[in-house]
Design a protein around this motif. Structure first.
Motif, PDB file in Angstrom:
ATOM      1  N   ILE A  66       0.741  -1.373   0.125  1.00 61.00           N
ATOM      2  CA  ILE A  66      -0.110   0.063  -0.008  1.00 61.00           C
ATOM      3  C   ILE A  66       0.864   1.391  -0.134  1.00 61.00           C
ATOM      4  CG2 ILE A  66      -0.127  -0.158   2.655  1.00 61.00           C
ATOM      5  CD1 ILE A  66      -2.870   1.225   2.195  1.00 61.00           C
ATOM      6  N   PRO A  67       0.469   2.163  -0.881  1.00 70.73           N
ATOM      7  CA  PRO A  67       1.449   3.377  -0.973  1.00 70.73           C
ATOM      8  C   PRO A  67       1.068   4.187   0.309  1.00 70.73           C
ATOM      9  CG  PRO A  67      -0.342   3.701  -2.416  1.00 70.73           C
ATOM     10  CD  PRO A  67      -0.203   2.211  -1.995  1.00 70.73           C
ATOM     11  N   GLU A  68       2.192   4.867   0.775  1.00 69.29           N
ATOM     12  CA  GLU A  68       1.917   5.557   2.135  1.00 69.29           C
ATOM     13  C   GLU A  68       1.115   6.934   1.722  1.00 69.29           C
ATOM     14  OE1 GLU A  68       5.411   7.895   3.699  1.00 69.29           O
ATOM     15  OE2 GLU A  68       6.411   7.888   1.720  1.00 69.29           O
ATOM     16  N   LEU A 105      -9.407  -6.457   3.771  1.00 70.90           N
ATOM     17  CA  LEU A 105      -8.407  -5.591   4.765  1.00 70.90           C
ATOM     18  C   LEU A 105      -8.461  -4.200   4.417  1.00 70.90           C
ATOM     19  CD1 LEU A 105      -6.446  -6.027   6.904  1.00 70.90           C
ATOM     20  CD2 LEU A 105      -4.574  -6.043   5.316  1.00 70.90           C
ATOM     21  N   TYR A 106      -8.949  -3.577   5.621  1.00 64.66           N
ATOM     22  CA  TYR A 106      -9.015  -2.055   5.311  1.00 64.66           C
ATOM     23  C   TYR A 106      -7.889  -1.483   6.131  1.00 64.66           C
ATOM     24  CZ  TYR A 106     -13.658  -3.084   3.424  1.00 64.66           C
ATOM     25  OH  TYR A 106     -14.605  -3.287   2.606  1.00 64.66           O
ATOM     26  N   ALA A 107      -7.410  -0.163   5.940  1.00 63.76           N
ATOM     27  CA  ALA A 107      -6.534   0.656   6.556  1.00 63.76           C
ATOM     28  C   ALA A 107      -7.203   1.818   7.304  1.00 63.76           C
ATOM     29  CB  ALA A 107      -5.589   1.454   5.545  1.00 63.76           C
ATOM     30  N   LEU A 108      -7.043   1.507   8.514  1.00 62.14           N
ATOM     31  CA  LEU A 108      -7.796   2.466   9.621  1.00 62.14           C
ATOM     32  C   LEU A 108      -6.824   3.848   9.832  1.00 62.14           C
ATOM     33  CD1 LEU A 108      -8.810  -0.055  12.283  1.00 62.14           C
ATOM     34  CD2 LEU A 108     -10.173   0.821  10.172  1.00 62.14           C
ATOM     35  N   CYS A 109      -5.651   3.936   9.206  1.00 60.38           N
ATOM     36  CA  CYS A 109      -4.624   5.077   9.262  1.00 60.38           C
ATOM     37  C   CYS A 109      -4.147   5.384   8.224  1.00 60.38           C
ATOM     38  CB  CYS A 109      -3.805   4.889  10.461  1.00 60.38           C
ATOM     39  SG  CYS A 109      -2.608   3.522  10.445  1.00 60.38           S
ATOM     40  N   SER A 110      -3.557   6.620   7.947  1.00 60.22           N
ATOM     41  CA  SER A 110      -2.793   6.796   6.617  1.00 60.22           C
ATOM     42  C   SER A 110      -1.272   6.422   7.429  1.00 60.22           C
ATOM     43  CB  SER A 110      -2.671   8.269   6.683  1.00 60.22           C
ATOM     44  OG  SER A 110      -1.995   8.634   5.552  1.00 60.22           O
ATOM     45  N   PHE A 111      -0.695   5.367   6.512  1.00 57.69           N
ATOM     46  CA  PHE A 111       0.742   4.984   6.821  1.00 57.69           C
ATOM     47  C   PHE A 111       1.620   5.942   6.417  1.00 57.69           C
ATOM     48  CE2 PHE A 111      -1.990   1.316   6.410  1.00 57.69           C
ATOM     49  CZ  PHE A 111      -1.646   0.411   7.684  1.00 57.69           C
TER      50      PHE A 111
END
Length: 932
Positions: A461-463, A514-520
């Motif tokens: 996943i890109p940041e 799968l979901y991202a809960l924050c910005s990496f």
């Protein structure tokens, strides 16, 4: 006779209780009862619960029920008392006819054990039927010469009861000539006969009326009577005689209707009517008359309906042969029906389970069924089978019952349902078979855990991703069904640097997304090690795990960070020293920068944006080293400001700038003396550049607006000129033709005017010149040439006066005849190096005519006219027969042709010894002026 059943009910209570007590059981599991016929519905038969070893209330719990095949349910179970009772009123004669012993067999099924018990109930006969004669009246004929002892066969009575309740005796009314004799036949039936005791005399008594009574042996005795009328005939001393006393025939049941079975033959020695024999049935039953037909003349017996071995195996009938003299003889006919394999076996499914668990043990009973074949002997013997490739087998039980059992463990994932075909074949010729299918579903159990298609997964996943974006999806497969195959997904929880994993990502439990809960941020977190768990909903639940590696991809989100030179914290400006004697390539300082990104996003390049002295310093593209590019000169300032940009190679690239202040001095004291004059760099040049840009944009806008206004003014002027041209054309229509001379079909004024407008793009002087009329018979005077009044505009209005002759028109050439190239029309041609061009198309010609007419309109407004007047010469005197085109004034000079940069001129040559300039007689002040 209607009161007989009631009389029996009053007297048979003792007998009923005696019969109900006759219960016995055999050691082979057969249960036997006996019950009297004609009992009320619900009458007690036997205590079946006790005989089965059960309590009454257990009958319903264990599923105990009666199983009978193709027969009306005569008995039922009383679940309260646990006893076997009658289901309806039982008629023994209807069930067993004349059988000595009437037994009903059926089975009792204990369903939870799948056991079958045979039950035998004997129906006890009671005296509920009267002896009955077929006819209420019988006519008998006898010859008058019949000898004493002659026997006449009488009709016998039938009693449906058996035993002592059946027909026992006959009685004959009292008379003088006849007596009654009863004989027992081979079939056990009593046949009454009338015996002649005294000779008859027809002349004394022609008929004798007798009463025959039939009695049974019941208690009370039941009886019935029939009337016999004996008619005495004339003498006939020979009776018919059959060839056989008993006829036997055996036929298959499949013979067609109308088949002749046999022919009876009886002979009579008499002649005439006394010797003619007729055949008839005697005492035939209804089924005989419905099945067979007897030809009264020929004695042939034929079938009138199909025979059925299962309905009746033989038919017994008595045929009488009688002659015309009333003598008769009888013979018995026995028709035996042979069985034919015409009934296919029948499968009767008693009970079965439509579903079975896949973990059932081998030997589990699936179904219980029975087989019935209506044929007998080998035709009724059957064999049963199922396909061999199935995990089932057949096991025979009591009678013709079979169990269907499993032979091994079942697997629903391999086969979820079975269609079991049961094939039953009899042993007849040809054999008949029946197939019956049983559908069985295998119920699922949770015996398979979910499985992933891969042993591990990797994704990226890109940041700087948006929150809630989907990253990846995993899918597991469970071969079970229903809840056992419903999969839920979850992530194993752990902490990463003190932060729980659930703060970073989450997984949809139903879809596995799968979901991202924050910005990496790649600079803070580069990868995550996840453990995905897939669990089914079975009981107990089964699960499996798989690893998921999540990599964070770097993006160019960090600008380069300059480490050196750093901005001082005390507010002062950092200064780099460079000796004034430094050679080219001297290392003054070095710009050091880093980028927190990685890869190409962290590759840095350096370049010099601005310098106080361009060309004095250079910056290394890749190392950031600031070096002198040339030798320092005395004119170079002590303080040099450099603006250096540091840029990465990301997409899009990011950059940072730093300002370097370099002091040029050979010694440190020189530097210290001038440090006070060093100030932080200002960016006034940038502000000036911005101001210049704003002014330039405003100027361009004004110029564009002025251009638009000028274009509008020119359009209005052109429109106004077209209006004036229309007015001038209207005025010319009234002028005499003597004022106009035709030249090659074109009309023009003899007098010409030229208007010259001189405009220059780089001069503020513009001139509009109106020369005086040019007459053909006079030369232009010097005064008239000086009357030109410039129209406009300059600061020096009289500047043109300093140049004599600029407003004077040259005198006309004496030799100005038109050449072929100068004549109007399209036939003329002219070299490209000549200044004048004659119009070569209709449009140019019409424009030329319009301008000539406009000039004529101006001349008409003046004081001078053509033809006659002071100082003028008339056309008639000036132009005679010898007049040629050379006397026509050159009206083409100073006429502008639209679309061309030239004006019309006279023929090539010199005018007044001078070469023509620009196609007209006027000199131009500047070659840059345009003629309008």
């Amino acid at each position: 006779m209607a009161d007989l059943p009631r009389r029996w009910c009053c007297g048979d209570l003792l007998l009923s209780f005696m019969l109900l007590g006759m219960l016995c059981q055999s050691g082979s599991g057969q249960i036997r009862y006996s019950v009297a016929e004609e009992l009320e519905k619900g009458s007690f038969v036997g205590d079946i619960a006790k005989d089965l070893g059960l309590q009454p209330q257990e009958l319903a719990e264990r599923g105990v029920r009666i199983v009978s095949r193709g027969r009306t349910q005569l008995f039922s179970l009383n679940p309260r008392s646990g006893s076997l009772v009658t289901g309806e009123r039982i008629d023994r004669e209807e069930l067993c006819a004349q059988s000595a012993r009437c037994v009903i067999n059926f089975n009792i099924l204990v369903e939870n054990k799948m056991k079958i018990y045979g039950v035998e109930v004997e129906i006890i006969d009671i005296n509920d039927n009267l002896p009955r004669f077929r006819d209420e009246e019988l006519k008998v004929k006898v010859n008058e010469n019949a000898a004493v002892g002659t026997r006449l066969v009488l009709p016998f009575a039938r009693d449906a009861d058996v035993g002592v309740n059946s027909l026992q005796s006959y009685q004959l009314s009292t008379n003088l000539h006849f007596s009654l004799d009863v004989k027992s036949g081979s079939d056990g039936q009593n046949y009454p006969e009338l015996v002649l005791e005294r000779p008859l005399d027809r002349e004394k008594e022609a008929t004798h009326d007798l009463l025959l009574t039939a009695l049974d042996g019941g208690d009370p005795v039941l009886s019935s009577t029939t009337r016999i009328r004996v008619t005495v005939l004339d003498a006939n001393d020979n009776a018919p005689l059959f060839t056989q006393s008993e006829y036997r025939v055996s036929v298959p049941e499949s013979i067609p209707v109308g088949t002749r079975l046999l022919t009876l033959t009886a002979t009579d020695a008499d002649e005439g009517i006394n010797g003619k024999v007729t055949y008839s049935y005697r005492n035939e039953e209804d089924k005989i008359s419905k099945t067979f037909q007897l030809d009264s003349s020929l004695g042939e017996i034929t079938t009138i309906q199909s025979l059925d071995y299962e309905e009746s195996r033989f038919y017994l009938m008595e045929v009488v042969a009688q002659d015309g003299g009333a003598l008769l003889a009888s013979a018995k006919v026995l028709v035996t029906v042979q069985d034919v394999n015409d009934n296919a076996p029948e499968v009767i499914l008693t009970t079965f389970s439509s579903s079975v668990s896949e973990d059932c043990l081998p030997g589990t009973i699936i179904a219980l069924f029975s087989i019935h074949d209506g044929d007998s002997g080998e035709n009724g013997e059957t064999s049963c089978s199922i396909p061999r490739n199935l995990p089932f087998k057949l096991e025979r039980s009591v009678d013709n019952y079979y169990h269907l059992l499993t032979t091994r463990a079942l697997d629903r994932e391999e086969t979820s349902d079975y269609n079991i075909t049961i094939t039953v074949t009899d042993h007849g010729t040809p054999p008949l078979s029946t197939e019956n299918q049983i559908s069985l579903k295998v119920a699922d159990i949770n015996d398979n855990p979910p499985t992933f298609s891969q042993t591990s997964y990797s994704t990226s996943i890109p940041e700087n991703n948006p929150r809630g974006v989907s990253i990846f999806s995993v899918t597991a497969h469970d071969p079970d069904s229903g809840d056992n195959s419903r999969i839920t997904y979850s992530l194993a929880e752990y902490t990463l640097e003190g932060v729980p994993l659930s703060s970073y990502v989450s997984m949809n439990s139903d879809t596995g997304v799968l979901y991202a809960l924050c910005s990496f941020d790649y600079e803070q977190l580069r990868d995550l090690q996840l453990l995905v768990k897939a669990s089914d909903s079975g009981n107990p639940p089964l699960s499996s795990n798989v690893s998921l590696n999540l990599f964070v991809l770097d993006q160019n989100d960090n600008i380069p960070e300059i480490l050196y030179p750093t901005l001082p914290t005390d507010g002062s400006t950092g200064v780099e020293l460079a000796p004034r004697s430094a050679e080219p390539g001297y290392l003054v300082t070095k710009v050091v920068a880093v980028d927190r990104d990685s890869g190409q996003n962290a590759w840095l390049s350096y370049r010099l944006l601005k310098a106080s002295e361009p060309g004095l310093f250079s910056v290394g593209l890749h190392n950031g080293e600031v070096r002198t590019a040339r030798v320092l000169l005395d004119r170079d300032a002590l303080k040099q400001n450099l603006l250096v940009a540091v840029q990465d190679h990301g997409q899009p690239p990011l950059s940072a700038t730093v300002t370097l202040t370099i002091a040029m001095a050979d010694s440190i004291p020189d530097v210290l003396a001038n440090l006070g004059s060093i100030k932080p760099p200002s960016y006034s040049d940038d502000s000036d550049l911005t101001l210049y840009l704003v002014v330039a944009v405003a100027a361009v806008s004004c110029v564009f607006l002025a251009f638009v206004i000028v274009m509008l003014a020119l359009r209005l002027r052109r429109w106004h000129s077209s209006r004036l041209l229309q007015v001038s054309r209207g005025r010319l229509t009234g002028m005499p033709t003597s004022h106009i001379v035709g030249v090659d079909g074109m009309q023009a004024f003899l007098q010409t005017y030229s208007h010259e407008i001189s405009l220059t793009a780089d001069s503020r002087k513009s001139h509009l010149i109106f020369p005086q009329p040019n007459y053909v018979d006079t030369l232009i005077s010097e005064e008239s040439c000086e009357k030109s009044e410039p129209l406009l505009v300059s600061d020096k209005v009289n500047a043109n006066k300093e140049e004599p002759g600029i407003d004077k028109q040259a005198p006309p050439n004496t030799d100005w005849r038109f050449s072929q190239a100068q004549r109007p029309g399209t036939s003329g041609s002219q070299n490209g190096d000549e200044t004048g061009t004659w119009p070569n198309n209709q449009f140019d010609t019409e424009m030329l005519q319009a301008m000539i007419l406009a000039s004529a309109s101006e001349a008409a407004d003046g004081s001078s006219t053509l033809g006659g007047g002071a100082g003028t010469m008339g056309l008639s005197a000036r132009y005679g027969p010898q007049f040629t085109l050379q006397h026509v004034p050159d009206y083409r000079q100073n006429v502008y042709i639209p679309g061309s940069n030239a004006t019309l001129t006279n023929a090539p040559g010199k005018r007044d010894g001078k070469a023509p300039a620009g196609g007209n007689g006027n000199k131009k002040k500047s070659g840059k002026k345009e003629k309008k």
